[in-house]
Design a protein around this motif. Structure first.
Motif, PDB file in Angstrom:
ATOM      1  N   ARG B 633       5.659  -3.005   4.663  1.00  0.00           N
ATOM      2  CA  ARG B 633       6.227  -1.667   4.543  1.00  0.00           C
ATOM      3  C   ARG B 633       5.233  -0.741   3.863  1.00  0.00           C
ATOM      4  N   GLY B 634       5.386   0.520   4.139  1.00  0.00           N
ATOM      5  CA  GLY B 634       4.504   1.515   3.536  1.00  0.00           C
ATOM      6  C   GLY B 634       4.567   2.780   4.336  1.00  0.00           C
ATOM      7  N   GLU B 635       3.858   3.800   3.847  1.00  0.00           N
ATOM      8  CA  GLU B 635       3.824   5.077   4.564  1.00  0.00           C
ATOM      9  C   GLU B 635       3.017   4.933   5.845  1.00  0.00           C
ATOM     10  N   GLU B 745      12.788  -9.587   6.379  1.00  0.00           N
ATOM     11  CA  GLU B 745      12.608  -9.121   4.995  1.00  0.00           C
ATOM     12  C   GLU B 745      12.603 -10.249   3.969  1.00  0.00           C
ATOM     13  N   ARG B 746      12.664 -11.489   4.478  1.00  0.00           N
ATOM     14  CA  ARG B 746      12.509 -12.596   3.522  1.00  0.00           C
ATOM     15  C   ARG B 746      11.145 -12.518   2.865  1.00  0.00           C
ATOM     16  N   VAL B 747      10.161 -12.099   3.639  1.00  0.00           N
ATOM     17  CA  VAL B 747       8.845 -11.850   3.052  1.00  0.00           C
ATOM     18  C   VAL B 747       8.518 -10.388   3.322  1.00  0.00           C
ATOM     19  N   GLU B 748       8.450  -9.625   2.262  1.00  0.00           N
ATOM     20  CA  GLU B 748       8.228  -8.189   2.409  1.00  0.00           C
ATOM     21  C   GLU B 748       6.987  -7.812   1.616  1.00  0.00           C
ATOM     22  N   VAL B 749       6.116  -7.087   2.258  1.00  0.00           N
ATOM     23  CA  VAL B 749       4.859  -6.701   1.604  1.00  0.00           C
ATOM     24  C   VAL B 749       4.804  -5.186   1.582  1.00  0.00           C
ATOM     25  N   TRP B 750       4.319  -4.664   0.500  1.00  0.00           N
ATOM     26  CA  TRP B 750       4.247  -3.211   0.358  1.00  0.00           C
ATOM     27  C   TRP B 750       2.785  -2.792   0.325  1.00  0.00           C
ATOM     28  N   VAL B 751       2.467  -1.794   1.124  1.00  0.00           N
ATOM     29  CA  VAL B 751       1.104  -1.246   1.136  1.00  0.00           C
ATOM     30  C   VAL B 751       1.148   0.124   0.491  1.00  0.00           C
ATOM     31  N   PRO B 752       0.338   0.348  -0.550  1.00  0.00           N
ATOM     32  CA  PRO B 752       0.415   1.635  -1.258  1.00  0.00           C
ATOM     33  C   PRO B 752      -0.168   2.766  -0.421  1.00  0.00           C
ATOM     34  N   ALA B 753       0.300   3.954  -0.683  1.00  0.00           N
ATOM     35  CA  ALA B 753      -0.261   5.145  -0.024  1.00  0.00           C
ATOM     36  C   ALA B 753      -1.664   5.385  -0.572  1.00  0.00           C
ATOM     37  N   LEU B 754      -2.444   6.093   0.194  1.00  0.00           N
ATOM     38  CA  LEU B 754      -3.843   6.312  -0.172  1.00  0.00           C
ATOM     39  C   LEU B 754      -3.969   7.016  -1.524  1.00  0.00           C
ATOM     40  N   ARG B 755      -3.066   7.948  -1.802  1.00  0.00           N
ATOM     41  CA  ARG B 755      -3.169   8.706  -3.065  1.00  0.00           C
ATOM     42  C   ARG B 755      -2.894   7.822  -4.273  1.00  0.00           C
ATOM     43  N   SER B 756      -2.270   6.647  -4.034  1.00  0.00           N
ATOM     44  CA  SER B 756      -2.015   5.739  -5.155  1.00  0.00           C
ATOM     45  C   SER B 756      -3.211   4.828  -5.429  1.00  0.00           C
ATOM     46  N   VAL B 757      -4.113   4.771  -4.499  1.00  0.00           N
ATOM     47  CA  VAL B 757      -5.318   3.932  -4.679  1.00  0.00           C
ATOM     48  C   VAL B 757      -6.540   4.775  -4.327  1.00  0.00           C
ATOM     49  N   ARG B 758      -6.693   5.846  -5.087  1.00  0.00           N
ATOM     50  CA  ARG B 758      -7.741   6.827  -4.748  1.00  0.00           C
ATOM     51  C   ARG B 758      -9.148   6.216  -4.768  1.00  0.00           C
TER      52      ARG B 758
END
Lengths: 182, 907
Positions: B633-635, B745-758
């Protein structure tokens, strides 16, 4: 044995005719290649008992065929080779079909006081023996050479030479006696 | 001469002698030339001779066409043609011209394949022997050829039956021609039995030929020569030199006997020995069973597998009961394949060539080697043994050991087939994808892939530079796990010692395998007395193989070999190993990036040294290590698909499924979905924007996911960020299949938005710009260097609501504005205008996000890894004092604090 054979000068021109039948027509009349003499020489050298005319006919066929396919040969040795092959062909044909021995051997039988069939079987038996044995028999029994002299000529001991001849004699005797005719 | 004979016998003898003498006299009488030869008789003789010659010419053509149809390693004997093909054909055509009425047949066209031509000629011969003047022997020669044709086509039983018929037809005949034909027919029969390994049957067929064979000097014909060969195969004492015998008899030396000569004379044989390499792509078609003793006629068949630590371990064993108890001791003895010099096993593994030894060969060393290598010498040495290395790629991964109580060993074709079957065996299946190759490309490489390779090469060059390696007499080669199926391929090399060391060979692959299996480093030296080099470079005297660790096992191996003996000191190896270990994560990222760029024209941009990126990489590897379905999941454009592909690339290949399929949920048909899951080679299905999947497809996917994960491709879905339980409930209300999402959703991964990992932005921007420039213009792209700080700072501080897509759009515009020249800040400013984005010139300094401060400090750190506060402040658009104040607020004083903050943010 020293060969007495030599074809006529310019013998190759007889072999330039083209088709095998034409070559045959060139070498048949008058035997310009002296094949009859060559046959006598090679049959004696090989110690074979065959109808010499049949050998000559076969040799003529072979030579005509070879000359038509490959042209005139380079040397006389080719003619000798073809003659030797013709002799072996005739011998093989005689072994396969003893009836093909020809009038020559049949004609000899009455003169020698032996049955025709028995003589032919004996000839076949003779021709089946090895070259060494046939030569020994031929030298001692047909050419009546002295044993020591003949053995020396063929670089073997007189005893061995005589044994070889004896083996041939036994074989032809057995062949002659197979039908009881004698 | 006739002592003991009776008078009648003497009389018969006398008469016979008289008749013979008359015949001889008549023969010699040449007084009148033979004029009695009738032309008709002579023409008949010529015709008969023509027929015989035509048959012989046909037989010559048959021989020419039959020779290539014979099976390899076969003992089939063929007469040698009397003349070349052209000459035979010319003779036949001349005969045709003369005897058109007799020789009505059509010869095969020149381009006809040998077997088809043989069939056509056989039809001609069979028709030909129907001629009334053809002899019976010639008709049987035609049947003999028919038997040969059947045999070359694999119908040996039919051929045997036909040969038996010919023999029965000639029973009792004893003339020269029949004897020759019988010898030829029996020889065919004997060779069929030898080929089938039926030595007893072959012996019986020999016995049907009459007297036993004599010494080679007296050998008559091919039957006797074959009988002597058979005697040797059955265990005869003396090795017979039969080549002359075969040739003298007018026959070719059978291919099977040539092979034995090659085995007897290793120098001669060396030229003919070829590796039995198996193409990995054919794996699916192979039979998986190993050959049995009875199948090979062997007394022992042992399959040994080279494990990850480079040791031989028991795979499968089929031995005679008497040898059973000795097998374990024997395997223990050969556990270390590089342990005992001069053994067959060692030579096979090092040379990657089958080693075949037979007892009683002319050179005495053979018996000694056999005795040293066999399973139980006390029970009697076998008469023959084969050590057959099993190869995947260029790497030996196992050994098939076979012992025989006779010398009829499998030929080249059989060995090749054995090697293929062994590679497909389940014991070795886990090794599929782990093979080591000596060359990286089998064919032409696209320009894009060439660039990717160059990038990896450059990276290795930098890494090796960090080793401070003296390369005057050394050469290094880097092998990395970047092949399609996880294969280890050479990716970079260097060192001035290369010319003296020679080209890499398979001799040193064992060291790579050892380093891959055991990790750490392996120091090794060549044995000058051993002709088969155990070094990667034939001219090397010392070497070190250093494993670069990966998530599970080794990621790469660096081989450093030197011309000088003793040039692999332990302290050097330790130092090199430590440096490489420190950069291991960089190489792992590079491998993932390589695969993604080559296979999917994508690219994985990771700052491998950043703590949060390391954590991200570790997560990718954890997710790759199992096959559970998951959702990322992510933007939009935050890198969800890239992460999905990275998970696919990072997996450890254990099956034949290798392919990745990317599907967009929008408008996806059920049939498309089911098609992707039904393909046998698909390992991963990446399903983007799963929320857009229609109800029918959701139902289909749910049904698919209910099947066992091991029988179908894995699903990696990407979806929008779900921020709260409330929105999730809302999603459910909008017609989403609850089971589907519960499963994913048993395994859910989150990818941060670019502005969170500048801190990723400068690297990502450069990578995107390079990709765009390379696609637009040839050569090395000219991006930004003069105003790099200003450009990167501007890019860094933007909010990038559209994530990578927005960043890429701005960069493209800037590059278009620059038109192939270096990008300046002015170009960038105009690009923002073009795209319709408003430039952010500074981050808010009041109550800033702590991740932004950490990110700015990380992105601007010095080469030595120290903080550059002035530069970091410029990135934020602040003056340095403001940054200092904020640093105090968030209690950041050292770079460790920055790393901790980044690490926390990733969690």
């Amino acid at each position: 044995m020293r060969s007495r054979w030599a074809p006529v000068p310019a013998w190759r021109r007889y072999l330039r005719a083209g088709q095998a039948e034409e070559v045959l027509r060139q070498i048949l009349p008058g035997d310009p290649l002296r094949l009859r003499l060559l046959a006598a020489d090679r049959i004696t050298a090989a110690a074979r008992l065959v109808d010499v005319d049949r050998v000559v006919v076969r040799a003529m066929a072979r030579i005509s065929h070879g000359a038509a396919l490959h042209g005139p040969p380079a040397s006389e040795a080719w003619l000798i080779e073809e003659m030797e092959l013709a002799i072996e062909d005739t011998v093989d044909a005689g072994i396969v079909d003893p009836g093909s021995a020809g009038p020559f051997l049949r004609a000899l039988a009455p003169g020698a006081g032996i049955g025709r069939e028995a003589l032919i079987r004996s000839c076949v038996a003779f021709n089946r023996r090895s070259q060494e044995e046939r030569v020994a028999f031929w030298s001692l029994m047909l050419a009546a050479e002295p044993l020591d002299e003949a053995a020396r000529r063929y670089e073997t001991s007189p005893t061995e030479f005589a044994r070889r001849s004896r083996r041939v004699l036994t074989a032809i005797m057995r062949a002659a006696g197979e039908s009881g005719a004698a | 001469m006739m002592s003991g004979a009776d008078a009648e016998e003497v009389e018969v003898a006398r008469r016979l002698a008289t008749a013979f003498r008359l015949a001889a006299l008549e023969t010699a009488d040449v007084r009148s030339p033979s004029t009695g030869v009738e032309p008709g008789l002579a023409l008949a003789a010529l015709r008969e001779h023509d027929l015989q010659e035509a048959m012989l010419a046909l037989e010559d053509l048959l021989v020419h066409h039959a020779a290539p149809c014979r099976l390899e390693s076969s003992f089939a004997v063929l007469p040698r043609p009397r003349a070349s093909y052209t000459e035979s054909l010319r003779s036949l055509l001349k005969l045709l011209g003369r005897r058109t009425s007799d020789l009505q047949f059509r010869l095969p066209a020149p381009e006809t394949p040998p077997r088809a031509a043989l069939k056509e000629l056989l039809a001609v011969v069979k028709a030909w022997v129907q001629h009334p003047e053809v002899r019976r022997a010639q008709a049987d020669i035609a049947r003999l050829w028919e038997a040969r044709y059947l045999r070359y086509g694999g119908a040996s039983a039919d051929a045997c039956a036909l040969l038996d018929e010919i023999l029965k037809a000639h029973a009792g005949a004893n003339d020269r021609l029949t004897r020759a034909l019988r010898a030829e027919v029996l020889a065919e029969l004997v060779s069929i039995h030898i080929d089938a390994g039926e030595l007893v049957e072959a012996r019986r067929a020999v016995a049907r030929g009459g007297p036993s064979p004599k010494l080679p000097v007296d050998v008559r014909g091919n039957l006797d020569a074959l009988a002597l060969a058979l005697g040797w195969l059955e265990g005869g004492d003396q090795f017979p030199a039969l080549e002359e015998a075969f040739l003298r008899g007018g026959f070719d030396v059978p291919a099977g006997w040539w092979e034995i000569i090659q085995r007897a004379e290793p120098q001669e044989g060396a030229a003919h020995r070829v590796p039995l390499r198996v193409d990995g792509a054919e794996g699916e078609k192979r039979r998986l069973s190993l050959p049995t003793r009875s199948e090979l006629g062997a007394q022992a068949v042992i399959f040994l597998v080279l494990d990850d630590e480079g040791r031989l371990r028991r795979g499968a064993v089929d031995v005679a009961p008497a040898l059973d108890h000795s097998v374990d001791d024997w395997i223990r003895r050969w556990r270390r394949p590089d342990g005992e010099y001069g053994s067959m096993q060692q030579e096979a593994l090092r040379g990657a060539l089958p080693v075949i030894v037979m007892a009683g060969l002319p050179h005495p060393a053979a018996d000694e080697r056999l005795a040293r290598s066999c399973v139980d010498v006390e029970r009697g040495c076998p008469l023959g043994a084969i050590a057959l290395p099993i190869e995947q790629g260029d790497e030996v991964v196992g050994l098939l050991w076979m012992e025989f109580a006779h010398r009829r060993l499998p030929g080249k074709v059989a060995l090749r087939s054995l090697a293929e079957r062994a590679v497909g065996h389940p014991i070795l299946r886990h090794r599929v994808g782990a093979s080591v190759h000596l060359s990286s490309a089998d064919g032409p490489v696209s320009a894009g892939e060439q660039t990717v390779r160059e990038d990896l090469k450059r990276l290795w060059g930098k890494l090796v530079e960090g080793l401070a390696l003296k390369t005057a007499e050394r050469r290094w080669v880097a092998f990395q796990r970047i092949g399609a199926a996880g294969d280890i391929l050479p990716v970079a090399s260097g060192g001035a010692g290369g010319q003296r060391l020679g080209d890499p060979s398979s001799g040193g692959l064992w060291a790579i395998r050892r380093a891959l299996g055991a990790g750490g480093f392996v120091r090794y030296e060549g044995d000058p007395s051993d002709p088969s080099s155990s070094m990667l470079h034939p001219g090397a005297a010392a070497g070190v193989a250093i494993a670069v660790p990966g998530f599970s096992g080794a990621e790469a191996v660096l081989i450093i070999e030197s011309v000088r003996r003793g040039d692999s000191r332990e302290r050097d190896a330790v130092r090199w190993s430590e440096v490489l270990e420190h950069h291991a994560v960089v190489l792992q990222c590079a491998a993932l990036d390589f695969k993604d760029r080559v296979d999917h024209a994508g690219g994985l941009v990771l700052d491998a040294l950043a703590p949060d990126e390391r954590a991200r990489l570790a997560r990718v590897q954890v997710l790759a290590s199992n096959r559970s379905d998951l959702i990322i999941r992510g933007e939009a454009a935050s890198g969800r698909r890239t992460m999905a592909r990275a998970i696919h690339h990072a997996r450890h290949v254990r099956s034949s499924r290798t392919r990745l399929v990317q599907l967009s949920s929008f408008g996806l048909e059920v049939s498309e979905l089911e098609g992707a899951f039904s393909a046998a080679d698909v390992e991963t299905v990446v399903l983007t924007d799963i929320e857009r999947l229609d109800v029918g497809s959701q139902v289909a996917l749910t049904r698919i996911l209910e099947g066992g994960i091991h029988d179908r491709p894995r699903v990696i879905a990407t979806g929008a960020e779900v921020t709260s339980e409330a929105s999730r409930d809302l999603s459910l209300a909008e017609g989403r299949h609850p089971d589907l999402f519960r499963n994913l959703e048993r395994v859910e991964v989150w990818v941060p938005a670019l502005r969170s990992v500048r801190h990723r932005i400068p690297l990502l921007a450069r990578s995107l710009a390079q990709r765009w420039e390379r696609s637009a213009r040839p050569g090395e792209p000219l991006l930004w260097s003069k105003e790099a700080d200003e450009i990167e700072a501007t890019l860094w501080r933007q909010p990038w609501e559209g994530n990578a897509v927005e960043l890429e759009a701005v960069l493209r515009q800037a590059l278009l504005r620059a038109a192939g020249r270096e990008v300046t800040h002015r170009h960038l400013t105009m690009a923002f205008d073009d795209v319709g984005l408003e430039l952010v010139s500074r981050l808010p300094s009041r109550d800033p996000d702590v991740r932004d401060i950490a990110s700015a400090l990380w992105a601007t750190r010095t080469v030595k890894g120290r903080m550059n506060k002035t530069r970091a402040a410029a990135f934020c658009g602040w003056d340095p004092n403001t940054l200092a104040a904020r640093l105090r607020d968030v209690q950041v004083a050292e770079m460790e604090d920055v790393e901790r903050l980044l690490d926390d943010s990733s969690a």
